[in-house]
Design a protein around this motif. Structure first.
Motif, PDB file in Angstrom:
ATOM      1  N   ARG A 185       2.394   6.026  -2.937  1.00  0.00           N
ATOM      2  CA  ARG A 185       3.411   6.885  -3.548  1.00  0.00           C
ATOM      3  C   ARG A 185       3.118   7.086  -5.033  1.00  0.00           C
ATOM      4  NH1 ARG A 185       6.461   4.888   0.640  1.00  0.00           N
ATOM      5  NH2 ARG A 185       6.759   2.880  -0.361  1.00  0.00           N
ATOM      6  N   GLN A 193      -8.594  -2.322   9.063  1.00  0.00           N
ATOM      7  CA  GLN A 193      -8.069  -2.846   7.789  1.00  0.00           C
ATOM      8  C   GLN A 193      -7.966  -4.369   7.830  1.00  0.00           C
ATOM      9  OE1 GLN A 193      -4.364  -0.867   6.680  1.00  0.00           O
ATOM     10  NE2 GLN A 193      -5.224   1.158   7.093  1.00  0.00           N
ATOM     11  N   THR A 223       0.844  -1.207   0.000  1.00  0.00           N
ATOM     12  CA  THR A 223       0.000   0.000   0.000  1.00  0.00           C
ATOM     13  C   THR A 223       0.875   1.252   0.000  1.00  0.00           C
ATOM     14  OG1 THR A 223      -0.266  -0.425   2.371  1.00  0.00           O
ATOM     15  CG2 THR A 223      -2.154  -0.886   0.957  1.00  0.00           C
ATOM     16  N   GLY A 244       2.794  -3.943   4.320  1.00  0.00           N
ATOM     17  CA  GLY A 244       2.359  -2.631   4.815  1.00  0.00           C
ATOM     18  C   GLY A 244       0.853  -2.514   4.913  1.00  0.00           C
ATOM     19  N   GLN A 301       2.079  10.073   9.143  1.00  0.00           N
ATOM     20  CA  GLN A 301       0.807   9.569   9.676  1.00  0.00           C
ATOM     21  C   GLN A 301       0.197   8.523   8.747  1.00  0.00           C
ATOM     22  OE1 GLN A 301      -1.131  13.352   9.840  1.00  0.00           O
ATOM     23  NE2 GLN A 301      -0.606  13.670  11.991  1.00  0.00           N
TER      24      GLN A 301
HETATM   25  P1  ADP Z   1       7.258   1.847   5.887  1.00  0.00           P
HETATM   26  O1  ADP Z   1       6.792   0.462   6.172  1.00  0.00           O
HETATM   27  O2  ADP Z   1       8.745   1.907   5.698  1.00  0.00           O
HETATM   28  O3  ADP Z   1       6.771   2.873   6.865  1.00  0.00           O
HETATM   29  P2  ADP Z   1       5.435   2.104   3.602  1.00  0.00           P
HETATM   30  O4  ADP Z   1       5.942   2.361   2.237  1.00  0.00           O
HETATM   31  O5  ADP Z   1       4.784   0.797   3.860  1.00  0.00           O
HETATM   32  O6  ADP Z   1       6.705   2.325   4.504  1.00  0.00           O
HETATM   33  O7  ADP Z   1       4.396   3.255   4.025  1.00  0.00           O
HETATM   34  C1  ADP Z   1       4.695   4.624   3.914  1.00  0.00           C
HETATM   35  C2  ADP Z   1       3.499   5.476   4.358  1.00  0.00           C
HETATM   36  O8  ADP Z   1       2.356   5.200   3.536  1.00  0.00           O
HETATM   37  C3  ADP Z   1       2.999   5.276   5.769  1.00  0.00           C
HETATM   38  O9  ADP Z   1       3.749   5.988   6.721  1.00  0.00           O
HETATM   39  C4  ADP Z   1       1.551   5.768   5.655  1.00  0.00           C
HETATM   40  O10 ADP Z   1       1.487   7.177   5.617  1.00  0.00           O
HETATM   41  C5  ADP Z   1       1.139   5.265   4.289  1.00  0.00           C
HETATM   42  N1  ADP Z   1       0.536   3.919   4.335  1.00  0.00           N
HETATM   43  C6  ADP Z   1       1.043   2.802   3.751  1.00  0.00           C
HETATM   44  N2  ADP Z   1       0.250   1.728   3.978  1.00  0.00           N
HETATM   45  C7  ADP Z   1      -0.784   2.184   4.733  1.00  0.00           C
HETATM   46  C8  ADP Z   1      -1.919   1.558   5.317  1.00  0.00           C
HETATM   47  N3  ADP Z   1      -2.170   0.253   5.168  1.00  0.00           N
HETATM   48  N4  ADP Z   1      -2.773   2.343   6.039  1.00  0.00           N
HETATM   49  C9  ADP Z   1      -2.566   3.655   6.190  1.00  0.00           C
HETATM   50  N5  ADP Z   1      -1.501   4.302   5.682  1.00  0.00           N
HETATM   51  C10 ADP Z   1      -0.609   3.584   4.957  1.00  0.00           C
END
Ligand code: ADP
Ligand code: ZN
Length: 215
Positions: A37, A92, A32, A85, A58
């Motif tokens: 991104r 969720q 996700t 993630g 956040q």
């Molecule tokens: P990491 O695991 O290194 O923090 P990710 O690429 O998985 O990096 O996530 C980066 C950001 O994307 C999170 O800090 C959040 O803002 C958002 N994000 C990713 N997955 C989710 C999710 N399942 N629910 C809410 N926000 C998410």
């Protein structure tokens, strides 16, 4: 075919291990973070809002990420899904269970990658990636052989994530402990939790995960 979740704090190495599983087992990675991104570069109003939330460290709203996952579950299959993630909140997790049930699929294991906080901070604050091929580097533990050039593909497009800084990381860790870490108990109670030592060498972590999948 197996559907698995990689669970762990930011910097635990979920993405690295997910990519291995894609290469070795033709599984489909559903990150996700990567999806969000991408939404950010789309230039839409929604993409801009999402980018701001992510840069602060956040969590994005459950509705948005559940919607993203729902689309992918309908469209792709292969050697199984790796949820990377996601889920990050109990809501969720419930939504994922409902989506899988609806499409007649199962969740086979939830693999918790255990790492300590000091290691996370060190890993994340030195991290950079190749924009062309996705290879992940680190200032101290895995620098490029030639300064400014990707070892794998030769690209000079090396970049750092906007949320890989000390401030955003503090928020990301807090979000993790408040909202995501309860999932460890949730999946343990469901009898689906497996744990690996995320501080071991990359290959050793990969082998530990392979063992779980081949059980
Ligand atoms: P990491 O695991 O290194 O923090 P990710 O690429 O998985 O990096 O996530 C980066 C950001 O994307 C999170 O800090 C959040 O803002 C958002 N994000 C990713 N997955 C989710 C999710 N399942 N629910 C809410 N926000 C998410
Ligand atoms: Zn590259």
């Amino acid at each position: 075919m197996a559907n698995i979740i990689l669970l762990g704090p930011p910097g635990a190495g979920k993405g690295t291990q997910a990519k291995r599983l894609v290469d070795e087992r033709a599984m489909v990675q559903l990150s996700t973070g990567d999806m969000l991104r991408e939404a950010k570069t789309s230039g839409t109003e929604m993409g801009k809002l999402v980018a701001e939330v992510m840069e602060r460290g956040q969590l994005v709203t459950d509705e948005i990420v559940i919607g993203l996952i729902e689309e992918k579950l309908a469209a792709e299959s292969g050697g199984g899904f790796i949820f990377d993630g996601f889920p990050r909140t109990l809501k969720q997790a419930d939504a994922l269970a409902a989506l899988l049930a609806r499409t007649g699929q199962t969740l086979d294991s939830v693999i918790e990658m255990q790492v300590d906080d000091a290691a996370l901070v060190a890993r994340i604050t030195g991290r950079f990636t190749c924009g062309a091929c996705g290879e992940v580097y680190h200032d101290v533990t895995r620098p490029t052989k030639v300064d400014g050039t990707c070892d794998v593909c030769g690209s000079h497009d090396l970049k750092r994530r906007a949320d890989d800084n000390a401030d955003a990381l503090k928020t990301r860790l807090m979000e993790y402990y408040k909202k995501t870490s309860p999932l460890i108990g949730y999946y343990y109670a469901k009898g689906q939790l497996e744990s690996v030592d995320g501080l071991a060498e990359m290959d050793a972590v990969g082998e530990a995960i392979a063992k779980i999948l081949d059980k």
